[in-house]
Design a protein around this motif. Structure first.
Motif, PDB file in Angstrom:
ATOM      1  N   ARG A   1       7.841  49.247 -31.912  1.00 58.00           N
ATOM      2  CA  ARG A   1       8.384  50.598 -31.941  1.00 58.00           C
ATOM      3  C   ARG A   1       7.686  51.412 -33.023  1.00 58.00           C
ATOM      4  O   ARG A   1       7.150  50.867 -33.985  1.00 58.00           O
ATOM      5  CB  ARG A   1       9.891  50.571 -32.171  1.00 58.00           C
TER       6      ARG A   1
ATOM      7  N   ALA B   1       8.479  55.046 -35.116  1.00 59.18           N
ATOM      8  CA  ALA B   1       9.282  56.220 -35.430  1.00 59.18           C
ATOM      9  C   ALA B   1       8.354  57.322 -35.927  1.00 59.18           C
ATOM     10  O   ALA B   1       7.247  57.052 -36.403  1.00 59.18           O
ATOM     11  CB  ALA B   1      10.315  55.864 -36.490  1.00 59.18           C
TER      12      ALA B   1
ATOM     13  N   LYS C   1       5.890  57.153 -39.046  1.00 62.13           N
ATOM     14  CA  LYS C   1       5.836  55.765 -39.503  1.00 62.13           C
ATOM     15  C   LYS C   1       4.832  54.968 -38.689  1.00 62.13           C
ATOM     16  O   LYS C   1       4.439  55.362 -37.593  1.00 62.13           O
ATOM     17  CB  LYS C   1       7.221  55.126 -39.415  1.00 62.13           C
TER      18      LYS C   1
ATOM     19  N   GLU D   1      18.670  54.739 -37.100  1.00 59.98           N
ATOM     20  CA  GLU D   1      17.353  54.311 -37.562  1.00 59.98           C
ATOM     21  C   GLU D   1      16.578  53.513 -36.517  1.00 59.98           C
ATOM     22  O   GLU D   1      15.400  53.190 -36.729  1.00 59.98           O
ATOM     23  CB  GLU D   1      17.461  53.501 -38.857  1.00 59.98           C
ATOM     24  N   ASP D   2      17.203  53.186 -35.398  1.00 60.54           N
ATOM     25  CA  ASP D   2      16.487  52.565 -34.287  1.00 60.54           C
ATOM     26  C   ASP D   2      15.755  53.594 -33.431  1.00 60.54           C
ATOM     27  O   ASP D   2      15.017  53.227 -32.508  1.00 60.54           O
ATOM     28  CB  ASP D   2      17.455  51.779 -33.398  1.00 60.54           C
ATOM     29  N   THR D   3      15.958  54.870 -33.730  1.00 57.40           N
ATOM     30  CA  THR D   3      15.277  55.923 -32.984  1.00 57.40           C
ATOM     31  C   THR D   3      13.767  55.789 -33.139  1.00 57.40           C
ATOM     32  O   THR D   3      13.250  55.736 -34.251  1.00 57.40           O
ATOM     33  CB  THR D   3      15.734  57.303 -33.471  1.00 57.40           C
ATOM     34  N   ALA D   4      13.072  55.709 -32.015  1.00 58.87           N
ATOM     35  CA  ALA D   4      11.619  55.506 -32.019  1.00 58.87           C
ATOM     36  C   ALA D   4      11.113  55.517 -30.584  1.00 58.87           C
ATOM     37  O   ALA D   4      11.906  55.477 -29.633  1.00 58.87           O
ATOM     38  CB  ALA D   4      11.254  54.178 -32.673  1.00 58.87           C
TER      39      ALA D   4
ATOM     40  N   GLN E   1      10.955  56.605 -25.008  1.00 58.53           N
ATOM     41  CA  GLN E   1      11.668  57.150 -26.159  1.00 58.53           C
ATOM     42  C   GLN E   1      13.105  56.642 -26.181  1.00 58.53           C
ATOM     43  O   GLN E   1      13.823  56.697 -25.167  1.00 58.53           O
ATOM     44  CB  GLN E   1      11.675  58.676 -26.107  1.00 58.53           C
TER      45      GLN E   1
ATOM     46  N   THR F   1      16.500  57.389 -28.472  1.00 60.70           N
ATOM     47  CA  THR F   1      17.096  58.246 -29.488  1.00 60.70           C
ATOM     48  C   THR F   1      18.549  57.844 -29.670  1.00 60.70           C
ATOM     49  O   THR F   1      19.316  57.819 -28.696  1.00 60.70           O
ATOM     50  CB  THR F   1      17.005  59.720 -29.093  1.00 60.70           C
TER      51      THR F   1
END
Length: 124
Positions: free
Chosen positions: A38, A40, A43, A89-92, A119, A121
């Motif tokens: 993943r 983000a 990052k 914070e798993d959004t990626a 994606q 979100t």
């Protein structure tokens, strides 16, 4: 060359679940170790999980153990990532990857084949 197509991403509330799928074509699926990564915004791409060619062995990023589960169905040429108890914070963008090698590696550069990403979100 193997082609990979991810699906199953979307918007989910914190605490919810999603299952990602990645379907392969072009080569014999069971010849490949499969992985999920993943990335983000802003990052670097990071390792999430990997699974051996037979599905007997699985590997996870330490921080994700217990929430994410990788599996594969060689009859359907598909690898899955079940994600539970999702956090913002798993959004990626989640990517599927394939490697013809023997040992699953956590470095993205070690994986030669990639999907286009899907994606995910997670809203708070």
């Amino acid at each position: 060359q193997v082609q990979l197509v991810e699906s199953g991403g979307g918007l989910v509330q914190a605490g919810g679940s999603l299952r990602l799928s990645c379907t392969a074509s072009g080569r014999t699926f069971s010849n490949y170790i499969m992985g999920w990564f993943r990335q983000a915004p802003g990052k670097e791409r990071e390792f999430v999980a990997a699974i051996s060619k037979t599905g007997r062995s699985t590997y996870y990023a330490d921080s994700l153990k217990g929430r994410f589960t990788i599996s594969r169905d060689n009859a359907k040429d598909t690898v899955y990532l079940q994600m539970n108890s999702l956090k913002p914070e798993d959004t990626a963008v989640y990517f599927c990857a394939a490697d013809f090698g023997v040992v699953a590696k956590q470095e993205p550069n070690a994986w030669p084949h990639w999907g286009q990403g899907t994606q995910v979100t997670v809203s708070s």
